[in-house]
Design an enzyme around this catalytic site. Sequence first.
Site, PDB file in Angstrom:
ATOM      1  N   LYS A   1     -11.677  -5.239  -3.381  1.00 46.14           N
ATOM      2  CA  LYS A   1     -12.590  -4.143  -3.697  1.00 46.14           C
ATOM      3  C   LYS A   1     -11.840  -2.934  -4.246  1.00 46.14           C
ATOM      4  O   LYS A   1     -12.434  -2.030  -4.785  1.00 46.14           O
ATOM      5  CB  LYS A   1     -13.407  -3.755  -2.468  1.00 46.14           C
ATOM      6  CG  LYS A   1     -12.641  -3.547  -1.197  1.00 46.14           C
ATOM      7  CD  LYS A   1     -13.599  -3.651  -0.004  1.00 46.14           C
ATOM      8  CE  LYS A   1     -12.821  -3.655   1.313  1.00 46.14           C
ATOM      9  NZ  LYS A   1     -13.569  -4.140   2.434  1.00 46.14           N
TER      10      LYS A   1
ATOM     11  N   LYS B   1       0.811  -1.220   0.000  1.00 46.27           N
ATOM     12  CA  LYS B   1       0.000   0.000   0.000  1.00 46.27           C
ATOM     13  C   LYS B   1       0.843   1.269   0.000  1.00 46.27           C
ATOM     14  O   LYS B   1       0.374   2.326  -0.371  1.00 46.27           O
ATOM     15  CB  LYS B   1      -0.959   0.012   1.205  1.00 46.27           C
ATOM     16  CG  LYS B   1      -2.120  -0.954   1.047  1.00 46.27           C
ATOM     17  CD  LYS B   1      -3.263  -0.621   1.997  1.00 46.27           C
ATOM     18  CE  LYS B   1      -4.438  -1.547   1.752  1.00 46.27           C
ATOM     19  NZ  LYS B   1      -5.492  -1.422   2.760  1.00 46.27           N
TER      20      LYS B   1
ATOM     21  N   LYS C   1      -5.192 -11.343  -5.605  1.00 46.55           N
ATOM     22  CA  LYS C   1      -6.376 -11.554  -4.778  1.00 46.55           C
ATOM     23  C   LYS C   1      -7.528 -10.683  -5.272  1.00 46.55           C
ATOM     24  O   LYS C   1      -7.315  -9.546  -5.704  1.00 46.55           O
ATOM     25  CB  LYS C   1      -5.972 -11.205  -3.338  1.00 46.55           C
ATOM     26  CG  LYS C   1      -7.080 -10.788  -2.421  1.00 46.55           C
ATOM     27  CD  LYS C   1      -6.545 -10.339  -1.077  1.00 46.55           C
ATOM     28  CE  LYS C   1      -6.736  -8.846  -0.880  1.00 46.55           C
ATOM     29  NZ  LYS C   1      -6.820  -8.391   0.505  1.00 46.55           N
TER      30      LYS C   1
HETATM   31  P1  AMP Z   1     -11.063  -6.415   4.132  1.00 45.66           P
HETATM   32  O1  AMP Z   1     -11.913  -6.224   2.950  1.00 45.66           O
HETATM   33  O2  AMP Z   1      -9.618  -6.199   3.860  1.00 45.66           O
HETATM   34  O3  AMP Z   1     -11.569  -5.704   5.351  1.00 45.66           O
HETATM   35  O4  AMP Z   1     -11.163  -7.973   4.469  1.00 45.66           O
HETATM   36  C1  AMP Z   1     -12.206  -8.506   5.229  1.00 45.66           C
HETATM   37  C2  AMP Z   1     -12.106 -10.008   5.286  1.00 45.66           C
HETATM   38  O5  AMP Z   1     -12.313 -10.575   4.001  1.00 45.66           O
HETATM   39  C3  AMP Z   1     -10.763 -10.540   5.779  1.00 45.66           C
HETATM   40  O6  AMP Z   1     -10.996 -11.666   6.587  1.00 45.66           O
HETATM   41  C4  AMP Z   1     -10.070 -10.925   4.513  1.00 45.66           C
HETATM   42  O7  AMP Z   1      -9.116 -11.927   4.724  1.00 45.66           O
HETATM   43  C5  AMP Z   1     -11.230 -11.435   3.669  1.00 45.66           C
HETATM   44  N1  AMP Z   1     -10.944 -11.318   2.233  1.00 45.66           N
HETATM   45  C6  AMP Z   1     -10.767 -10.179   1.530  1.00 45.66           C
HETATM   46  N2  AMP Z   1     -10.539 -10.448   0.225  1.00 45.66           N
HETATM   47  C7  AMP Z   1     -10.549 -11.795   0.102  1.00 45.66           C
HETATM   48  C8  AMP Z   1     -10.368 -12.701  -1.000  1.00 45.66           C
HETATM   49  N3  AMP Z   1     -10.132 -12.262  -2.234  1.00 45.66           N
HETATM   50  N4  AMP Z   1     -10.468 -14.030  -0.752  1.00 45.66           N
HETATM   51  C9  AMP Z   1     -10.715 -14.489   0.492  1.00 45.66           C
HETATM   52  N5  AMP Z   1     -10.888 -13.698   1.564  1.00 45.66           N
HETATM   53  C10 AMP Z   1     -10.809 -12.361   1.384  1.00 45.66           C
END
Ligand code: AMP
Length: 331
Positions: free
Chosen positions: A199, A115, A196
């Site tokens: 969003k 980041k 990965k």
């Molecule tokens: P965040 O959007 O970074 O707040 O992530 C929230 C949760 O979603 C965390 O537990 C991440 O590990 C999971 N997560 C986000 N993107 C992915 C993805 N592409 N595949 C699996 N888990 C994800």
Amino acid sequence: MESNKKVIFSGIQPSGDLTLGNYLGAIKNWVKLQEEYECYFCVVDLHAITVKQEPKDLRRRTLEVLAIYLASGIDPEKNTMFIQSHVSAHSEAAWLLTCSTYMGELSRMTQFKEKSKNSESIGAGLLTYPVLMAADILLYQTNLVPVGKDQTQHLEIARDIAERFNKTYSDTFVIPEPYIGKLGAKIMDLQEPTNKMSKSGENVNGFILIMDPPEVIRKKVNRAVTDSVGIVKYNDEQLGVKNLMTILMAITGISMGEIEAKYDGLGYAQFKKDVAEAIVAELEPIQIKINEYMGQKSYLEEIYKKGSEKANYVANKTLRKMQKKIGFIPR
Ligand code: AMP
Ligand code: TRP
């Protein structure tokens, strides 16, 4: 109020619209775990402001994440759902833990390195982000943290911080374990299956949002990158196909072997069509419920207020313990 169940804590940032990756990597697992554990599911708005947020969008998304938790099947009667900034102990504990954290371990975090790569003015919050996450987890004496694979490094540092604090000031925290679901631990970008699904991905065709309408989901899956092999087989040479198989398996529970057998000789068109329909069938009912909940702001308010009461009680108890051990004068 206290129960003998083991404690789970997890959270999602309201920093963008949630993706199928968030749903399959995190939320869908939470739904399964809620019966067996004492669960805290948090909307981590303090984490979201480590990157710039439009206040109006942050407000909407914070409620929307809560609505998504509910619509996905998290039961507000059984679990504590709350908004991170409503429990000030998180910010306070984060400072105390910051003083038990080394610069070196923070600057080594992959997410921080990524980041901060192309920016001159990097907010210090991006560096200290894992300490706040450690505070989230440790305040509830959490045993298990269900997250996607991308969070394992942050979990590791939370454990290190907890162990260090325990050693310096005597036993204070439970040492948390990660829980990475077998299915959907890492959903990849549909256009670049080496990355990965996120969003913040650049190409909108690379990610599926929980709120994407069915026709958009169908289009994105149809356009998903595959290969010229033409066989539906789970292996690292066909990353696009592997990812679609993972999605199908995570949603339907069908095994890899069954999927391979089913599409033997059929090619990708039918396979993609079925993957798209599985996603639509999973998300459409959830979308309807999300919209309903978003129209019931006072119901959402009731839930996050009740949640923060319980969370404040538990978190403050741990925070007072920390302050006392550090040597602060009790108030
Ligand atoms: P965040 O959007 O970074 O707040 O992530 C929230 C949760 O979603 C965390 O537990 C991440 O590990 C999971 N997560 C986000 N993107 C992915 C993805 N592409 N595949 C699996 N888990 C994800
Ligand atoms: N950092 C996590 C993510 O981006 C979100 C998060 C914040 C979290 N605090 C947490 C996850 C505590 C689990 C436990 O996915």
